[in-house]
Design a protein around this motif. Sequence first.
Motif, PDB file in Angstrom:
ATOM      1  N   ARG A 218     -14.774 -28.383  40.659  1.00 48.93           N
ATOM      2  CA  ARG A 218     -14.350 -27.205  39.927  1.00 48.93           C
ATOM      3  C   ARG A 218     -14.086 -27.555  38.470  1.00 48.93           C
ATOM      4  N   GLY A 219     -13.484 -28.727  38.252  1.00 52.91           N
ATOM      5  CA  GLY A 219     -13.260 -29.193  36.883  1.00 52.91           C
ATOM      6  C   GLY A 219     -14.561 -29.364  36.120  1.00 52.91           C
ATOM      7  N   ASN A 225     -14.812 -28.031  28.945  1.00 58.54           N
ATOM      8  CA  ASN A 225     -14.692 -29.472  29.178  1.00 58.54           C
ATOM      9  C   ASN A 225     -15.451 -29.953  30.404  1.00 58.54           C
ATOM     10  N   GLY A 226     -16.149 -29.030  31.076  1.00 57.86           N
ATOM     11  CA  GLY A 226     -16.868 -29.406  32.281  1.00 57.86           C
ATOM     12  C   GLY A 226     -18.162 -30.134  31.975  1.00 57.86           C
ATOM     13  N   PHE A 227     -18.502 -31.040  32.853  1.00 55.63           N
ATOM     14  CA  PHE A 227     -19.712 -31.855  32.743  1.00 55.63           C
ATOM     15  C   PHE A 227     -20.954 -30.972  32.626  1.00 55.63           C
ATOM     16  N   ASN A 229     -21.532 -27.818  31.565  1.00 57.02           N
ATOM     17  CA  ASN A 229     -21.783 -27.162  30.287  1.00 57.02           C
ATOM     18  C   ASN A 229     -22.033 -28.168  29.171  1.00 57.02           C
ATOM     19  N   ILE A 230     -21.374 -29.319  29.237  1.00 52.19           N
ATOM     20  CA  ILE A 230     -21.610 -30.343  28.209  1.00 52.19           C
ATOM     21  C   ILE A 230     -23.061 -30.809  28.274  1.00 52.19           C
ATOM     22  N   VAL A 231     -23.551 -31.043  29.484  1.00 53.52           N
ATOM     23  CA  VAL A 231     -24.947 -31.475  29.627  1.00 53.52           C
ATOM     24  C   VAL A 231     -25.876 -30.403  29.087  1.00 53.52           C
ATOM     25  N   ILE A 232     -25.581 -29.131  29.412  1.00 49.61           N
ATOM     26  CA  ILE A 232     -26.464 -28.056  28.938  1.00 49.61           C
ATOM     27  C   ILE A 232     -26.468 -28.009  27.414  1.00 49.61           C
ATOM     28  N   SER A 233     -25.298 -28.131  26.786  1.00 54.82           N
ATOM     29  CA  SER A 233     -25.306 -28.060  25.313  1.00 54.82           C
ATOM     30  C   SER A 233     -26.013 -29.255  24.685  1.00 54.82           C
ATOM     31  N   LYS A 234     -25.844 -30.438  25.293  1.00 55.33           N
ATOM     32  CA  LYS A 234     -26.557 -31.615  24.763  1.00 55.33           C
ATOM     33  C   LYS A 234     -28.065 -31.441  24.899  1.00 55.33           C
ATOM     34  N   LEU A 235     -28.478 -30.906  26.045  1.00 58.15           N
ATOM     35  CA  LEU A 235     -29.906 -30.670  26.264  1.00 58.15           C
ATOM     36  C   LEU A 235     -30.440 -29.698  25.222  1.00 58.15           C
TER      37      LEU A 235
END
Lengths: 395, 365
Positions: A218-219, A225-227, A229-235
């Motif tokens: 869930r975090g 701060n979730g993994f 969404n961070i991956v999506i923005s980096k992509l």
Amino acid sequence: MEILRSIYEVAGFIVLIAFGVAALEGYFYYHFKCHDKPWFLPVALAAFPAAAVVAAAAVLGDYQFRLWFYFLAAEALIAAAFRYAIKGRHTVPYLLLAPAFVGLALLLVYPFVFEVYLSFHDLKLTTIMSWKNTGTLPFVGLRQYYDVFTTSPLSEVTFWALLLRTLVWTFTNVFFHVAGGFALALLLNNAIRFKGAYRTLLVVPWAMPQVVAVLAMRGEFHSQNGFVNIVISKLLEVFPFLASLGVAPVQWLSDYPLLTCTIINVWLGIPFMMVVILGGLQSISSSYYDAADIDGASYFQKLRFITMPLIKPVLMPAVTLGTVWTFNNINVIYLVTGQAGGTEQADILVSALYKAAFTYNRYSYSAAFALVVFALLFFISVTYLHGFDAAKEER
Amino acid sequence: MATVQFSGIVKKFGDNVVLNGVDVEIKDHEFVVIVGPSGCGKTTLLRMLAGLEEISGGEIRIDGLRVNELHPSKREIAMVFQDYALYPHMTVEENMSFALRLRKTPKAEIDARVDEAASILQLKSFLRRMPKQLSGGQRQRVAIGRAIVRKPKVFLFDEPLSNLDAKLREEMRVEIAKLYQRLNATILYVTHDQVEAMTLAGRIVIMNKGIVQQVGSPIEVYRKPANLFVAGFIGSPTMNFMHGTLRLEGEHLRFASGDIKLTIPPYLLHDPRKHDGREVTVGVRPDDVLVGRTAEGCSDKVDGVLEVCELLGHRENLYIKVGEQRLLATVEAFFDRSPGSAVTVCFNYKNMHVFDKATEARISE
């Protein structure tokens, strides 16, 4: 000194249990040994209900006349069974089984019977005090069952919408569990290096306490701060064209709660299927594959004509279990979407049931609701098991 | 049909050499049985020909075509497995037609071929059954039927009878012999049972420890075993072996092993002088150990004590102790002596075998 008191308490409890078991064994021993004596029935009917009423009065602190009636009826049934059906056979096995059986009856049979009782009466926030004071509840017949299908267990979603959502949820989850488990099992069934390590890593989500796993995931779906969404923005930074395809960070927990729950539950459920299917794959004799090689089957033909049919008897019970578990899976949904005041978009039947009972305090309504869910699952399981029998026949 | 050539076949599992330079040539229409104790590499050799096992070294040719890298299905072979490997979820008919269906053979032809194979093997009434509804012998026939249907160049049998009980095994052995006469195919048959090898084979390949010990017709390997291993492996009951030394006494070679002293006739060992002092093993089959009345006319008699008699019906096995040596003799039934009595023993020299003790190779004619 605190610790001494705890020890006294535990010891007292153990002694209490021991006395209970001893009383139980003595009770059954009498029935086994004296079932053929002429005075068996009168003595049993006089002594045990009286003892039970005294015990009940001592424990509960009050005496009610109808207790006599209940205990007398129960004792008459038990004594008759011992006299005319069991007739003193298999004394030792029954005596050994008795404590476990009585424990199970208290834990399973009593709540079930009480649930059926509740579903025909009306226990809710407004009647609970009168129930506590008088011990009686208004009888309402089938009204609770009627309400299950006509009113919403939550604030807006209806039973039928919930049922549809539950079926979609169950099907999607089980489908991806089986597909993912099958793919991983096929990979692990090859002769690869570090197989044991991969297997251990893949089983981790299953071995972890579900609460921990779900809260951790869930975090990861947190919008900032979730993994995920961070991956999506980096992509998106690296491949800007993805944005034109509609890829963007989203509010997983508030905008797509059911999808989030599904992803988490798929992740949680794959290891079980993988382990079961891997076991099934390893039980298929390699000579079938040798024969298929000589017969000229390609990899996919072997999968289609050898692996699939031979894995079916192993897969069917696993799918049945998986279906029931997913249908009944309150953990993931409750932990991800939160309890009262949370979104209702992700609720399935059982989580709505939980909220109806313990957030909205509609106890009789949810008892009826639970029995309807039970009937549904019973029907689904029986259908599956028929399919399973057919598959076994084939093998 | 086809020829098969193994040349210099080597198979290694890690550092473990399972096959070490196997050279065998199988002619067209030939029934070759590969026989040897378990672990000798015979099944591995068969699986390499089938393409189920990689070839570590050497070359396999079918009809002159190198097949080392060819996929099993392209080698035009059919294999009958020890555990039959019938697909348990398919009917007999589906099992037999599976390969043809995969190759998209026309339906009419599939039906015709299955029908033909089923009538050869008397399986017509079982076509709709599942394998588990069949007896062991019937399953065996289905496995053979599955091979026949494909019309392969070479049939491979991997210990096909070892899962059957003794009586059924005999019946199926005759069935396979009849089938061979009918199909006249090239057959490679692996077994550990020397009776199957002797009765079925046109030629026997005897293997031990990954090496071919002898190749020859059944009667050749029985009458002229190339070495001690073959002599001990072929023939039932097993050949008697006596270890001893050859000494030249006058013109003749004398063999001495404990209490047993024999003259080795010159037709067994041509040049007596050459063998003086040689350590040898002499082998005599139980049938060629003569006891009692039949031994009376012999020159080199040996006195022994009868230990045990085993009556088999028409024959009788006698276990005889001569000094420290135990001999087994097989004689006509009703040898009327009780255990413990003294008997006279001699040997049929014509069927005696002499092997060098060190090399274990045959040195007699």
